[in-house]
Design an enzyme around this catalytic site. Structure first.
Site, PDB file in Angstrom:
ATOM      1  N   HIS A 191      13.150  12.340   3.338  1.00 16.47           N
ATOM      2  CA  HIS A 191      12.465  13.598   3.625  1.00 16.47           C
ATOM      3  C   HIS A 191      12.345  14.495   2.392  1.00 16.47           C
ATOM      4  O   HIS A 191      11.253  14.999   2.116  1.00 16.47           O
ATOM      5  CB  HIS A 191      13.076  14.353   4.807  1.00 16.47           C
ATOM      6  CG  HIS A 191      12.061  15.299   5.384  1.00 16.47           C
ATOM      7  ND1 HIS A 191      11.026  14.857   6.179  1.00 16.47           N
ATOM      8  CD2 HIS A 191      11.836  16.624   5.172  1.00 16.47           C
ATOM      9  CE1 HIS A 191      10.231  15.880   6.472  1.00 16.47           C
ATOM     10  NE2 HIS A 191      10.702  16.954   5.848  1.00 16.47           N
TER      11      HIS A 191
ATOM     12  N   SER B 128      12.905   5.929 -13.964  1.00 14.87           N
ATOM     13  CA  SER B 128      11.831   6.660 -14.651  1.00 14.87           C
ATOM     14  C   SER B 128      11.683   8.062 -14.072  1.00 14.87           C
ATOM     15  O   SER B 128      11.589   9.054 -14.809  1.00 14.87           O
ATOM     16  CB  SER B 128      10.520   5.877 -14.461  1.00 14.87           C
ATOM     17  OG  SER B 128       9.441   6.720 -14.736  1.00 14.87           O
TER      18      SER B 128
ATOM     19  N   TYR C 174       8.877  16.101   0.329  1.00 11.70           N
ATOM     20  CA  TYR C 174       8.693  17.448  -0.238  1.00 11.70           C
ATOM     21  C   TYR C 174       8.416  17.347  -1.735  1.00 11.70           C
ATOM     22  O   TYR C 174       7.663  18.129  -2.300  1.00 11.70           O
ATOM     23  CB  TYR C 174       9.929  18.324   0.032  1.00 11.70           C
ATOM     24  CG  TYR C 174       9.876  18.905   1.416  1.00 11.70           C
ATOM     25  CD1 TYR C 174      10.620  18.353   2.449  1.00 11.70           C
ATOM     26  CD2 TYR C 174       9.014  19.956   1.710  1.00 11.70           C
ATOM     27  CE1 TYR C 174      10.523  18.849   3.734  1.00 11.70           C
ATOM     28  CE2 TYR C 174       8.913  20.467   2.981  1.00 11.70           C
ATOM     29  CZ  TYR C 174       9.664  19.906   3.998  1.00 11.70           C
ATOM     30  OH  TYR C 174       9.554  20.377   5.266  1.00 11.70           O
TER      31      TYR C 174
ATOM     32  N   THR D 173       7.612  26.520   5.273  1.00 12.90           N
ATOM     33  CA  THR D 173       6.585  25.635   4.694  1.00 12.90           C
ATOM     34  C   THR D 173       5.201  26.055   5.169  1.00 12.90           C
ATOM     35  O   THR D 173       4.283  26.225   4.379  1.00 12.90           O
ATOM     36  CB  THR D 173       6.842  24.180   5.158  1.00 12.90           C
ATOM     37  OG1 THR D 173       8.235  23.934   5.114  1.00 12.90           O
ATOM     38  CG2 THR D 173       6.113  23.207   4.284  1.00 12.90           C
TER      39      THR D 173
ATOM     40  N   TRP E 243       7.006   0.242   3.851  1.00  9.94           N
ATOM     41  CA  TRP E 243       7.480   0.938   2.652  1.00  9.94           C
ATOM     42  C   TRP E 243       8.821   1.607   2.914  1.00  9.94           C
ATOM     43  O   TRP E 243       9.524   2.019   1.997  1.00  9.94           O
ATOM     44  CB  TRP E 243       6.436   1.959   2.175  1.00  9.94           C
ATOM     45  CG  TRP E 243       6.516   3.292   2.820  1.00  9.94           C
ATOM     46  CD1 TRP E 243       5.992   3.644   4.029  1.00  9.94           C
ATOM     47  CD2 TRP E 243       7.176   4.467   2.322  1.00  9.94           C
ATOM     48  NE1 TRP E 243       6.292   4.958   4.315  1.00  9.94           N
ATOM     49  CE2 TRP E 243       7.013   5.485   3.279  1.00  9.94           C
ATOM     50  CE3 TRP E 243       7.897   4.761   1.169  1.00  9.94           C
ATOM     51  CZ2 TRP E 243       7.536   6.756   3.126  1.00  9.94           C
ATOM     52  CZ3 TRP E 243       8.431   6.049   1.017  1.00  9.94           C
ATOM     53  CH2 TRP E 243       8.239   7.025   1.995  1.00  9.94           C
TER      54      TRP E 243
ATOM     55  N   HIS F 192      13.050  11.447  11.766  1.00  8.60           N
ATOM     56  CA  HIS F 192      12.356  10.147  11.695  1.00  8.60           C
ATOM     57  C   HIS F 192      13.042   9.122  12.600  1.00  8.60           C
ATOM     58  O   HIS F 192      12.600   7.983  12.683  1.00  8.60           O
ATOM     59  CB  HIS F 192      12.402   9.619  10.247  1.00  8.60           C
ATOM     60  CG  HIS F 192      11.723  10.514   9.262  1.00  8.60           C
ATOM     61  ND1 HIS F 192      10.371  10.431   9.004  1.00  8.60           N
ATOM     62  CD2 HIS F 192      12.183  11.526   8.508  1.00  8.60           C
ATOM     63  CE1 HIS F 192      10.039  11.357   8.098  1.00  8.60           C
ATOM     64  NE2 HIS F 192      11.121  12.039   7.780  1.00  8.60           N
TER      65      HIS F 192
ATOM     66  N   HIS G 143       0.862  -1.201   0.000  1.00  7.14           N
ATOM     67  CA  HIS G 143       0.000   0.000   0.000  1.00  7.14           C
ATOM     68  C   HIS G 143       0.890   1.240   0.000  1.00  7.14           C
ATOM     69  O   HIS G 143       0.713   2.159  -0.829  1.00  7.14           O
ATOM     70  CB  HIS G 143      -0.911  -0.017   1.245  1.00  7.14           C
ATOM     71  CG  HIS G 143      -1.602   1.296   1.496  1.00  7.14           C
ATOM     72  ND1 HIS G 143      -2.566   1.802   0.663  1.00  7.14           N
ATOM     73  CD2 HIS G 143      -1.424   2.241   2.469  1.00  7.14           C
ATOM     74  CE1 HIS G 143      -2.983   2.978   1.127  1.00  7.14           C
ATOM     75  NE2 HIS G 143      -2.295   3.276   2.214  1.00  7.14           N
TER      76      HIS G 143
ATOM     77  N   GLU H 248      11.973  13.417  -0.365  1.00  3.93           N
ATOM     78  CA  GLU H 248      10.928  12.734  -1.148  1.00  3.93           C
ATOM     79  C   GLU H 248       9.537  13.230  -0.744  1.00  3.93           C
ATOM     80  O   GLU H 248       8.698  13.501  -1.606  1.00  3.93           O
ATOM     81  CB  GLU H 248      11.033  11.213  -0.921  1.00  3.93           C
ATOM     82  CG  GLU H 248       9.821  10.403  -1.321  1.00  3.93           C
ATOM     83  CD  GLU H 248       9.614  10.294  -2.824  1.00  3.93           C
ATOM     84  OE1 GLU H 248      10.561  10.619  -3.565  1.00  3.93           O
ATOM     85  OE2 GLU H 248       8.501   9.951  -3.250  1.00  3.93           O
TER      86      GLU H 248
END
Lengths: 186, 543, 371, 57
Positions: free
Chosen positions: B266, B182, B270, B341, B154, B316, B89, B268
């Site tokens: 991290h 890709s 963003y 942010t 994941w 994390h 998932h 990623e």
């Protein structure tokens, strides 16, 4: 070279650099660990003794813990599980490897120190954890651990725990051969 | 898995700009056309359709998870399969649904918004799309392999993902490599297009915010995907070639894996939210009929995030055993990055202030994004407090945080973009009535699913467990009901798209009254080839 | 009970006793000074976010309502006001700096593991916890004691479903206890919400943390890092008791360990070993090799009808005692004592049709361990 | 040069004037901004590390 090709080639350069950077992080991480004592990683080379006198004013308790990982029928015994010493003092502790398996095997004791701040102040003069050991079936091998704690060990550290975990070493990975002719009841 | 391609939406009158097709013969028809297309509009559609079908596959995995967690006890699946469901998932939603959707929107809209005829490298564009179905068919095939598919989350922490992983892990690594390549090729293409193919007169500073955020995202992709490729290559070496990067027995360190993964991880996240900022910054001014407030601040803050996002990764890992100085460093940098942010939300709200607001479906999704993404931002602020994170880490509170940031965040912004640009793609307005139904069902479903997770997490329910103690039963019951509501209401989205492709109210070139950007100067439906001759863009002060 | 009926009986488990519901909605205040500090940090940042949220969403919904198209046909055209932007950036920055100060103090407090009176080594294993009281010669394994039947829904679920263990970790109240965390296989995470202690156990490395419990009682927690199949089935139960009670318990536990060692010398009957072996098998081995011994090849080999197991007792002894590197089979010398090892090996050699008739005496296992 | 530094710091802070943006894009070269941005990030890392060491001592 069209502007598009220029952009693409520059981007490819950055890509290759970042991929190399990812692999460079591995040795960088080791250096970073040794410098900051992150995660209890300990030196893997013998260090010289530093004569800076002993700090008689305080005691530090050193706990020695041995554990065995999966796949290695060995046991690592230690003379005394807990000792008290002064910062700056040099101490020698006897460890004995016992191969309880039925065959000759390579194994290694992986060290870990906690609290991690104490790591920078721990100086190992000789340690069996620097290289792999080879034991025949049923062989017992006594090896000393000689180490010194800095005088300037931070005051709030009263207890340092040194943990050794036995792990099997695949024959292909033998980095350095253990010194020969040490077998038998040393 | 070629997924249900709708009747080709891009059947345009041959009389469109320049009927001469590139290849001497008539352009290939049917499936071959989609396989060989180098047109950024068709490739954009391929990306979006692929992402939608992957969104449903990932959604089914989520529903299996929620079905098992409906109430205490193991009723439907074994823990082993449950772990595979949670892992796939996560992987499918992150790498196969959200990222390709944003890439599809980029392929469609960037050339139109900067006045370029097509992407800089059309053939590379086709190749980077067709890598995806291969990569994710391979990833999904691991479910059928002996030992089952990936079951380590994941985030695939070592040594669970190396020494203790099922044999199919090598195929998982190959699949991730293909998906990574890709993304990298896509990012190269987008950078080359934005930097070099802008229409004369469209200077860097006049580019719409969607193009800006995608440029920053592309730079992040280029910097970070190689690190992911590096990590999974190290995993491959550890599993098959006896190295010990992450195996303590051979001198490696599992925490090194976490540092490397989150150094990619991290930026990623963003990558998954910056394009959403771009989309919302395009939609809100259009329907508030008022220029975006603080365009300059938005551009500069987004650019600074590109760099700051590399300094926060270890928040994390607060409980993995970092030394005190490292924990403090990452707590402070995480707090610092929360400012540029979070402040964006104020810009959107001030754009609404004294505007003249109408509430078509794209605007509804964009407003829901602002509200619910901000709630996710607040729980993010709470997680930044390191001591408190010792209680939050790896509980359902974290699950609630990142789902609030990703589902009403990334996915609602993608849906808003689809509703916003469907008139341009298909020449018809999507049905407002169905759009409203889809919106309200999704909003209720999202909140019903993820809001109770805040409480089950705070009360002590860890993540990724197939069964739980009785005190969490009520929260999970509500979450599961919400999940099924949200899941099935997405079918409405498919109905809306298919109806809009086939027919519906004709849409003029400028489909939305408040729209400003360049894409609205092109007729709707946008002909296959646009801006063959670069448009004349007067460098007026920012719209 | 047919599956459908089980589904209904499971649904009956909503009547939650007050004790369990006490901290049903929010982070528990906990029973240590640190957990109270963390709770107050949590509530402070929570209320700050609520206040900012109310203001922000207030302005937003007001704008949406007041400036809707039908009421406001002509929009304003301002799109730049740097001073406003500076204000709404510095304000959150100041709030965060204000939050960083107490957070830093609490974090420093959490890292101060000095002068502890008791050291406990917590070892995470695939799917249970092992506790060693350093220097006290007391060590035991703590596994889930909720019967699998309750998990399957065949029995009614108790109030502390999935949060029960056979040997809880017993700690003294009021004394500082220093934890050493490590793992034998994958990364686990030892977490008890009421004690506000959560620390990953990383294989090959040691982390440390500490706790000083203020009130006696039973505190339950779970593993908080995905570690494989039974990640959700390795709970933690800490029993905090008054210091003198604790010392008595420790002494009694030390004698028990001695008793267990004595048990090694005498010869055990076949029946005795089989019943004890079945218990150990169900608690520990069944989650991988399955209750009927059929395993889940290729990851978990089958034991029932396993030719090599039936023929080569030496190989089985070595595999169970020392584990197999690079696989999920741990070295059970770290988990089970000689009596349990002998019993489970005897059981697996004579159950499910593996009628080898062998009886492995604890003395033989002990001799092998002490060689 | 001072102009570029001011812009980069403003970017880290997240607020920028339209006038400033226009001048940056007209005069500044992207290479400058990226370089100064990386240097500013390094300085920020150093500052926060010192702050963390100070706080931890």
């Amino acid at each position: 070279m069209s502007p598009v090709q220029r952009t693409v080639s520059r981007t490819l350069l950055v890509l290759v650099a970042m991929f190399a950077f990812a692999f460079a992080l591995v040795p960088l991480y080791d250096v970073f660990c040794r410098v900051t004592g992150l995660n209890g990683k300990v030196d893997t080379t013998a260090q010289a003794l530093v004569h800076e006198g002993v700090d008689e004013s305080r005691y530090v308790t050193v706990q020695l813990v041995t554990r065995s990982g999966a796949g290695l029928p060995w046991r690592l015994e230690v003379e005394q599980r807990q000792l008290r010493m002064h910062p700056g003092q040099t101490v020698e502790v006897g460890f004995t490897f016992v191969n309880q398996g039925a065959a000759e095997q390579w194994g290694r004791a992986v060290p870990s120190v906690t609290p991690s701040q104490a790591n920078r102040h721990l100086r190992k003069l000789s340690c069996f954890c620097f290289e792999e050991q080879r034991l025949a079936a049923g062989e017992r091998l006594a090896l000393p651990l000689v180490f010194q704690l800095d005088r300037d060990l931070p005051a709030e550290i009263h207890t340092v725990t040194l943990v050794y975990t036995l792990y099997p070493v695949a024959s292909g990975e033998i980095a350095r051969r253990a010194p020969e002719a040490q077998g038998g009841e040393a | 898995m070629a997924s249900k391609l709708p009747k080709s939406p891009l059947e345009h009158s041959a009389g469109g700009a320049g009927a001469a097709a590139e290849s001497p013969g008539a352009p290939p028809r049917g499936l071959l056309r989609w396989l060989l297309t180098t047109n950024h509009k068709e490739i954009g559609t391929l990306y979006l359709v692929f992402s939608l079908s992957m969104f449903f596959i990932g959604g089914i995995f989520a529903l299996v998870v929620r079905l098992e967690l409906f109430q205490p006890g193991l009723q439907f699946v074994e823990p082993e399969f449950f772990n595979q469901m949670t892992t796939l998932h996560g992987l499918i939603m992150v790498f196969a649904a959200v990222m390709p959707a944003f890439t599809g929107l980029a392929n469609w809209m960037i050339p139109l918004q900067i006045g370029a005829p097509d992407m800089a490298l059309p053939r590379l564009n086709n190749f980077s799309f067709w890598l995806l179905p291969v990569a994710f068919t391979l990833l999904l095939a691991t479910l059928l392999m002996p030992g089952g598919g990936p079951n380590f989350g994941w985030t695939f922490y070592a040594p669970l993902s190396t020494t203790y992983a099922p044999p199919s892990t090598t195929f998982f690594i190959l699949g991730m490599h293909l998906a990574g390549i890709s993304s990298i090729l896509g990012a190269i293409n987008i950078i080359a297009t934005i930097l070099n193919l802008r229409a004369p007169g469209m200077r860097m500073m006049d580019m719409p915010l969607f193009v800006w955020t995608w440029l920053i995202t592309a730079f992040l992709l280029i910097a970070v995907m190689p690190v992911l490729a590096g990590v999974i290559t190290m995993m491959l070496l550890d599993i098959n070639f006896g190295t010990s990067f992450f195996n303590a027995a051979g001198g490696g360190d599992p925490v090194l894996f976490q540092h490397l993964f989150w150094f990619f991880g991290h930026p990623e996240v963003y990558i998954m939210i910056l394009p959403a900022f771009g989309i919302v910054s395009a939609i809100i001014p259009t329907f508030a009929r008022k220029p975006l407030f603080g365009y300059a601040s938005m551009v500069y803050a987004t650019a600074s995030i590109a760099i700051l996002s590399f300094l926060v990764w270890a928040h994390h890992m607060f409980v993995v055993g970092l030394p005190l100085v490292a924990e403090l460093f990452f707590m402070y940098t995480t707090m610092l990055i929360a400012v540029p942010t979070g402040v964006k939300v104020f810009n959107w709200i001030t754009t609404l202030f004294q505007g003249s607001i109408s509430f078509e479906t794209p605007m509804l999704f964009a407003l829901a994004f602002v509200v619910l993404f901000t709630i996710g931002g607040f729980s993010g602020l709470m997680l930044a407090i390191a001591p408190a994170d010792f209680q939050y880490h790896d509980t359902y509170f974290v699950v609630a945080h990142f789902h609030y940031v990703l589902v009403p965040g990334a996915i609602f912004s993608i849906m808003a973009a689809v509703y916003y640009w469907l008139p341009k793609w298909t020449g018809h307005y999507p049905s407002e009535r169905l759009g409203r139904w889809h919106f309200w069902l999704s909003v209720i479903g999202v909140n019903l699913t993820f809001f109770p997770m805040h409480f089950s997490g705070l009360a002590g329910m860890p993540r990724r467990i197939p069964d739980y103690a009785l005190q969490f039963a009520d929260f999970n019951l509500v979450s599961s009901l919400g999940a099924f509501l949200f899941g099935f209401s997405q079918l409405l989205f498919v109905v809306v798209i298919v109806k809009c492709v086939r027919g519906g109210e004709k849409a003029p070139a400028k489909a939305w009254e408040g729209a400003q950007d360049l894409e609205w100067s092109v007729p709707s439906p946008a002909p296959l080839h646009t801006f063959e001759t670069p448009p004349h863009v007067t460098p007026q002060p920012h719209p | 009970m047919p599956r459908r009926l089980a589904w209904l009986s499971g649904a009956g488990g909503f009547a939650l006793s007050p004790q369990v519901l006490a901290n049903g909605w929010n982070m528990p205040v906990g029973v240590t000074d640190l957990s109270r500090e963390i709770h107050s940090l949590h509530m402070t940042i929570f209320w700050i976010c609520v206040v900012i949220g109310v203001v922000v969403f207030g302005v937003m919904f007001y704008s949406l309502f007041r400036y809707r198209r039908s009421r406001q046909p002509q929009a304003a055209n301002f799109h730049e006001h740097t001073t406003v932007e500076v204000i709404w950036t510095t304000l959150p920055l100041l709030i965060l700096v204000a939050m960083a100060v107490p957070a830093t103090a609490t974090l420093k407090n959490m890292y101060d593991t000095g002068d502890a009176e008791l050291d406990v080594m917590v070892t995470g294993q695939q799917w249970r916890w092992r506790y060693d009281y350093l220097g006290e010669e007391v060590a035991f394994t703590s596994s889930l004691s909720t019967p699998r039947a309750q998990v399957r829904g065949e029995e009614a679920r108790g109030e502390t479903y999935l949060l029960d263990v056979d040997n809880p970790l017993v700690l003294p109240v009021g004394r500082k206890v220093r934890f050493l965390f490590t793992s034998d296989d994958v990364i686990h995470s030892w977490w008890v919400p009421e004690l506000a202690v959560k620390q990953d156990t990383v294989p090959g490395f040691v982390n440390e943390n500490w706790v000083r419990i203020n009130e006696p009682g039973i505190y339950r927690g779970q593993c908080a890092e995905l570690c494989g199949i039974d990640h959700g089935f390795m709970p933690i139960v800490v029993q905090a008791m008054a210091p003198d009670e604790f010392d008595a318990w420790l002494a009694e536990r030390r004698d028990e360990a001695a008793q267990e060692a004595l048990g090694v010398d005498r010869d055990w009957g076949h029946e005795e070993l089989m019943t004890r072996g079945e218990e150990v098998y169900a608690a520990i081995c069944a989650s991988c090799h399955q209750p009927e011994g059929q395993g889940a090849p290729p990851t978990f080999p089958a034991l029932a009808g396993n030719p090599r197991l039936q023929e080569d007792l030496g190989w089985q002894l070595d595999t169970v005692i020392n584990g197999v590197s690079g696989t999920a089979m741990p070295a059970f010398r770290n988990t089970l004592n000689p009596v349990e090892l002998a019993a489970v090996i005897t059981y697996t050699r004579n159950a499910w049709g593996n009628a080898t008739g062998d009886v492995v005496q604890p003395a033989r296992v002990a001799e092998r361990l002490a060689r | 040069m001072w102009q570029v530094i001011k812009s980069v710091l403003a970017a880290f802070f997240g607020v920028q004037k339209e006038r400033q943006r226009r001048r940056d894009f007209e005069q500044g070269r992207p290479g400058h901004f990226i370089l100064v941005g990386l240097v500013a990030a390094a300085v920020l890392v150093l500052l926060v590390v010192l702050l963390a060491r100070l706080a931890a001592s």
